[in-house]
Design a protein around this motif. Sequence first.
Motif, PDB file in Angstrom:
ATOM      1  N   UNK A  35     -31.488 -66.259  21.530  1.00  0.00           N
ATOM      2  CA  UNK A  35     -32.491 -66.288  20.471  1.00  0.00           C
ATOM      3  C   UNK A  35     -33.534 -67.334  20.848  1.00  0.00           C
ATOM      4  N   UNK A  36     -34.825 -66.950  20.752  1.00  0.00           N
ATOM      5  CA  UNK A  36     -35.864 -67.922  21.111  1.00  0.00           C
ATOM      6  C   UNK A  36     -36.858 -68.181  19.992  1.00  0.00           C
ATOM      7  N   UNK A  37     -36.638 -67.576  18.810  1.00  0.00           N
ATOM      8  CA  UNK A  37     -37.480 -67.863  17.656  1.00  0.00           C
ATOM      9  C   UNK A  37     -38.747 -67.051  17.552  1.00  0.00           C
ATOM     10  N   UNK A  38     -39.055 -66.202  18.521  1.00  0.00           N
ATOM     11  CA  UNK A  38     -40.287 -65.417  18.456  1.00  0.00           C
ATOM     12  C   UNK A  38     -40.075 -64.021  17.899  1.00  0.00           C
ATOM     13  N   UNK A  39     -38.822 -63.613  17.705  1.00  0.00           N
ATOM     14  CA  UNK A  39     -38.526 -62.274  17.217  1.00  0.00           C
ATOM     15  C   UNK A  39     -37.160 -62.269  16.575  1.00  0.00           C
ATOM     16  N   UNK A  40     -36.968 -61.322  15.648  1.00  0.00           N
ATOM     17  CA  UNK A  40     -35.638 -61.141  15.077  1.00  0.00           C
ATOM     18  C   UNK A  40     -34.686 -60.511  16.079  1.00  0.00           C
ATOM     19  N   UNK A  41     -35.225 -59.852  17.091  1.00  0.00           N
ATOM     20  CA  UNK A  41     -34.401 -59.218  18.113  1.00  0.00           C
ATOM     21  C   UNK A  41     -34.002 -60.247  19.167  1.00  0.00           C
ATOM     22  N   UNK A  42     -32.765 -60.236  19.609  1.00  0.00           N
ATOM     23  CA  UNK A  42     -32.350 -61.180  20.649  1.00  0.00           C
ATOM     24  C   UNK A  42     -32.824 -60.738  22.027  1.00  0.00           C
ATOM     25  N   UNK A  43     -32.829 -61.659  22.962  1.00  0.00           N
ATOM     26  CA  UNK A  43     -33.041 -61.349  24.374  1.00  0.00           C
ATOM     27  C   UNK A  43     -31.682 -60.942  24.937  1.00  0.00           C
ATOM     28  N   UNK A  44     -31.569 -59.716  25.386  1.00  0.00           N
ATOM     29  CA  UNK A  44     -30.304 -59.186  25.889  1.00  0.00           C
ATOM     30  C   UNK A  44     -30.323 -59.256  27.414  1.00  0.00           C
ATOM     31  N   UNK A  69     -32.472 -50.694   7.294  1.00  0.00           N
ATOM     32  CA  UNK A  69     -32.779 -51.948   7.959  1.00  0.00           C
ATOM     33  C   UNK A  69     -32.683 -53.096   6.974  1.00  0.00           C
ATOM     34  N   UNK A  70     -31.497 -53.292   6.417  1.00  0.00           N
ATOM     35  CA  UNK A  70     -31.275 -54.383   5.496  1.00  0.00           C
ATOM     36  C   UNK A  70     -31.176 -55.681   6.284  1.00  0.00           C
ATOM     37  N   UNK A  71     -32.111 -56.595   6.092  1.00  0.00           N
ATOM     38  CA  UNK A  71     -32.085 -57.833   6.883  1.00  0.00           C
ATOM     39  C   UNK A  71     -30.781 -58.603   6.721  1.00  0.00           C
ATOM     40  N   UNK A  72     -30.115 -58.473   5.563  1.00  0.00           N
ATOM     41  CA  UNK A  72     -28.896 -59.237   5.353  1.00  0.00           C
ATOM     42  C   UNK A  72     -27.759 -58.743   6.245  1.00  0.00           C
TER      43      UNK A  72
END
Length: 725
Positions: free
Chosen positions: A390-399, A614-617
């Motif tokens: 996680x780098x804080x620029x997106x909700x998606x992780x870097x895989x 796409x429930x953020x929770x």
Amino acid sequence: MAAMSSASGGCALGRRLAKLTAASSGSIRVKSQGEPLYVLSLERYGRDPDFVLHFPDSISMSDSLFDATITDGDCKIRVSLDPSLNRLIYRNRLRCGGVVRNVIFSAGDSGEGDCRTLNICSLDVDNLSSCDAALCALSSVNVVSLPWMGSEPSLLPLRARRRTYLPLWNNHDFTGELWRETPPTSEAGEDESEEEVVEDGQPVVSLAELRRRFLSGSRRPRGALCVRIFHKSRLMYYGKAEQSCECPYKAELQVGDGSMSVCVVLWNTVCLDWYRCLQPGQVLRLSRYRVKESYSSRSGQDSELNIEISLNSRNPTAKVGIVPPQQVSPDWSLPDLPHNFLSRQELLNCPLSNICDVIGVVIFVGRQERIRSKDGRRSEIEEYRWLQLQDGTSDQPIVIKLFSTSQPDIQSQIQPMSLVVCTRLKLIRNTVGSATAFEYLTNTPLTQVYCTGTGSRTVMPYRGLRPVRQFLQWLKQVDEASVLDRAVIGGHFSYPPLPVSMQSFMDSRQGEAGLISGGEMKLQCGRMHYRERRRFAVQCTITAACYHSREGPERVRYSDPPSAQLSPRVARQREGPEPFRTPAKRKLLFPTGTPNSSCRKRLAPPPQQASTGEDPENEFSLFDGAMEFLIGEEEEEEEDEDEEEEEEFSTPPTSPMSSRLGLTHIAMETLPRSFCYERRHVQATAVGMQTNSFQKLLPHRELESFTPAPCYTGYFTLTMRAQLT
């Protein structure tokens, strides 16, 4: 052989084996009695041309040989293993900490004077003993201080002229004490008269000038090189059974000065002396090197001729020196290290196969798995693991799909909550269906890894770069407790997710074999190695489906599986008509009127899988994607639910069908675990690969002492009927 009696006097095993080493004939065999023997270590190395002398009756085609250390609790002995036993190691049935019985020994010449060494011809693995039988039996024994039967053996392989052992599960990492961590002391080199030899007294020459002289055929003496290391490749083992090279290793450095960059190749024992010492960012002074046309030029990859530098252990003996920073001359005009840091958000707009660097905090570390790849004529199994940053620029992780790098010592210590930098990664974009693209990064040969808590701080040459400072600024605002709550280690992770239609899946095979028979799949599964991962496409009929809740066996229910998201934090994709789907109604496994018909209830989806929106929770789910092909297609179940409610079936826990089908339980190592910071080192070892040393062995129960991750709610077992031919 007088030393033999010193340790064998109080050791029953040693007394029985003493006559083997004393006998002149190699045809004598000795079988152990009924007592168990314990495996203390397993070590692998490559075979050489002397293989037929040591194992004249062997028909094994394996490139690997194994040595082992075994004990009866009174003394220990180092032996070689017959190649016919390799299959037991490949499948991790014969492993460190294992119990063996009915062991048949023979003796053979080691090739070093009159010394004779022991070989195990056959053995039986004791599968009835518990996984921790050796640990329990030897709990009061200091295995390190156990006496050797005979004199202490050498550290070299017993049945091949190789200088070092290989890692147990891959060919790219270094292992053993011969790999130096500090530069070797300077020694006088051989006298050489060849013109390629660079004498120490020569002035520094630029790479561009060296290339010009080489291509023009000039015979002028070549000067010393002062260059900066840009990149360092992972180690390459090129040993072959028909070659006698004692140290068949090579590694590449991308180096440069103010004029150009070239490839420097370290050969053989130069790798032993220098590979671990050299790091990107260092400045080297090279002399007594050879120059030749580069491999990329010879193979046609470069449009113009280029050179490469070879550092050899002899003819001539290369001289390598690390120049301290305060002694680097401005006249050399050495460039800084090149970097291309990209954030997760910026990766969305990058072209395919783009080479980049990333930094992030680790939120997921998968277990090590292995995959078969083609390496020229040889089929090689490579080791990898999945990371999510996680780098804080997106909700998606870097895989990241991370294979072996030049830093196995650092890479093995990557854990959740660590800050990790990966350089020289390649972007892979996998389009599933018609719209959704799944992105991940993977290795190039020059990938480097840096991780906090591993002592690599002093070799982090990118500190101070703007993208790194921006990430650290974001990190100050992160709620560490929140990250820790969702940090996951281990388990099975499959990415990118499988397509939702059969047609898309078959298209994604890209030339691989299509549908195979059940008999072929059984044969292929029987050939798989420890933690090897493969995908098969087989046409079959599902005769039973069972859902096992994480709450325990009392919650086990049998039913059509619930729906689930396709992959971590990715909304479910919708596709058009599916050519392979037929409108035919599904057959009832248990027709109406059978005792099971009263139990036809649809299993309620687990709480975290109840919604496909796409429930953020509830978006964070690392392992739903790994189960998608077991779970089935949500659309089909939704369409059929109203129309064919009577066709849904379940098998109650009390049904005799359960025991008759022999439904299996999941392997504990495939379950994701919540990260435990306090016991992080034990946890990393517990989810890691099988060790080759008894001192590093953990009780089997250690893995189960860690809580399954919240994203794990249960698993499915399917019973399938397939055509054998």
